[in-house]
Scaffold this motif. Structure first.
Motif, mmCIF file in Angstrom:
data_model
loop_
_atom_site.group_PDB
_atom_site.id
_atom_site.type_symbol
_atom_site.label_atom_id
_atom_site.label_comp_id
_atom_site.label_asym_id
_atom_site.label_seq_id
_atom_site.Cartn_x
_atom_site.Cartn_y
_atom_site.Cartn_z
ATOM 1 N N TRP A 47 -9.580 8.542 5.444
ATOM 2 C CA TRP A 47 -10.579 8.667 4.318
ATOM 3 C C TRP A 47 -10.803 10.329 4.010
ATOM 4 N N HIS A 53 -8.396 -1.964 3.851
ATOM 5 C CA HIS A 53 -9.332 -2.006 4.877
ATOM 6 C C HIS A 53 -10.102 -3.056 4.907
ATOM 7 N N VAL A 54 -10.325 -3.677 3.618
ATOM 8 C CA VAL A 54 -10.923 -5.073 3.766
ATOM 9 C C VAL A 54 -10.345 -5.958 4.475
ATOM 10 N N THR A 107 0.727 -1.146 0.110
ATOM 11 C CA THR A 107 0.019 -0.129 -0.144
ATOM 12 C C THR A 107 0.828 1.401 -0.019
ATOM 13 N N GLU A 140 -8.795 11.896 -4.320
ATOM 14 C CA GLU A 140 -9.749 11.225 -5.552
ATOM 15 C C GLU A 140 -10.555 12.334 -6.157
ATOM 16 N N MET A 177 -6.749 1.287 -1.147
ATOM 17 C CA MET A 177 -7.450 1.453 0.126
ATOM 18 C C MET A 177 -8.440 0.407 0.218
ATOM 19 N N VAL A 178 -9.115 0.025 -0.709
ATOM 20 C CA VAL A 178 -10.095 -0.936 -0.618
ATOM 21 C C VAL A 178 -9.388 -2.307 -0.045
ATOM 22 N N VAL A 179 -8.303 -2.641 -0.784
ATOM 23 C CA VAL A 179 -8.022 -3.831 -0.156
ATOM 24 C C VAL A 179 -7.308 -3.840 1.199
ATOM 25 N N ALA A 235 -7.700 4.004 -5.236
ATOM 26 C CA ALA A 235 -8.940 3.338 -4.643
ATOM 27 C C ALA A 235 -8.717 1.885 -4.440
ATOM 28 N N VAL A 236 -8.111 1.023 -5.344
ATOM 29 C CA VAL A 236 -7.757 -0.217 -5.235
ATOM 30 C C VAL A 236 -6.898 -0.626 -3.924
#
Length: 268
Positions: free
Chosen positions: A138, A98-99, A33, A145, A94-96, A91-92
């Motif tokens: 966030w 936090h998931v 990240t 973004e 951050m999503v990966v 975006a990818v």
């Protein structure tokens, strides 16, 4: 001679596996990240250097001549491509991240901040740190973004016929892509702070739980009374009558010897 090792609570505790915060997978995703954030920052700098600019024809400025027209200095493909890659990559990432953190925290045993006293100073400090890193992460992500999205919309408006003179030309202000790159960099660093805070909270909760378990085991060991021996009862089987034996004592008769009896008779 074979060596033996004592079994500790760490051996009996459940392993984190590949989904724990302290596992190699978590560390790899965290490093990935940060690298992704640095890559997005570099792409934003490239987009800033290659952004489209405007030159005026027939006049030095538009205010001096209403008939003056503008021409773009480039098609905007390079800044558009760099901004698009940075937008999707951030975006990818951050999503990966936090998931993964959500899955790791939900599967943690015991859950962080559950076994602690909510009124303790350390618990409040960890809670405030986690909340600060979560909110700032966030916010920086959203601002970065949005700036990249503005740059994408502007640069994509003159991909065709960019060298043709126009009465109006829409361009991006200087420094927009650079600011977006800074916010992308702040996003990954704040996300790293959130990850480290969650990892610290989980480790402290595990240590607290191990200490509490040891205290309970020790108190249960010394507080329990000694066990009394169990009494064995003998039950008679069906159709079994007890046998009563009477010991008969036979009194043996005492007889005097003949010589002693004769002397006794003479005396009498």
């Amino acid at each position: 001679m074979r060596k033996t090792r004592a079994v500790t609570h760490a051996d009996l505790a459940p392993s984190h596996g590949s989904t724990g915060l302290g596992s190699k997978t978590g560390a790899f995703l965290m490093v990935l990240t940060i690298v992704c954030g640095l890559f997005c920052f570099v792409l934003c700098l490239i987009a800033e250097a290659a952004r489209s600019q405007v030159t005026w024809v027939n006049s030095g400025s538009k205010e001096n001549d209403e008939d003056s027209q503008c021409i773009y200095t480039g098609s905007g493909k390079i800044p558009l491509l760099c901004a698009a890659i940075a937008f999707v990559g951030l975006a990818v990432a951050m999503v990966v991240e936090h998931v993964y953190m959500l899955i790791a925290v939900s599967k943690a045993t015991p859950p962080a901040l559950v076994v602690w006293d909510p009124n303790s100073a350390y618990s409040k400090t960890i809670t405030w740190k986690a909340g600060f890193f979560f909110v700032t992460t966030w916010i920086c992500f959203a601002v970065g973004e949005i700036l990249l999205l503005i740059g994408l919309s502007v640069e994509s408006g003159h991909l065709k016929n960019w060298s043709r003179p126009r009465p109006n030309c829409l361009v991006i202000r200087e420094g927009l892509f650079s600011v977006a790159g800074i916010f992308a960099l702040l996003t990954v660093f704040f996300a790293a702070g959130l990850y480290l805070t969650a990892l610290c909270a989980q480790r402290m909760s595990q240590e607290h739980e191990n200490t509490r378990r040891e205290i309970l085991e020790a108190s249960a060991l010394y507080a329990s009374p000694p066990r009394s021996p169990q009494h064995q009862t003998i039950t008679s089987m069906a159709r079994e009558n007890p046998v009563v034996r009477e010991d008969q004592i036979e009194q043996s008769s005492f007889t005097y010897p003949p010589a002693f009896a004769k002397q006794l008779h003479l005396v009498l």
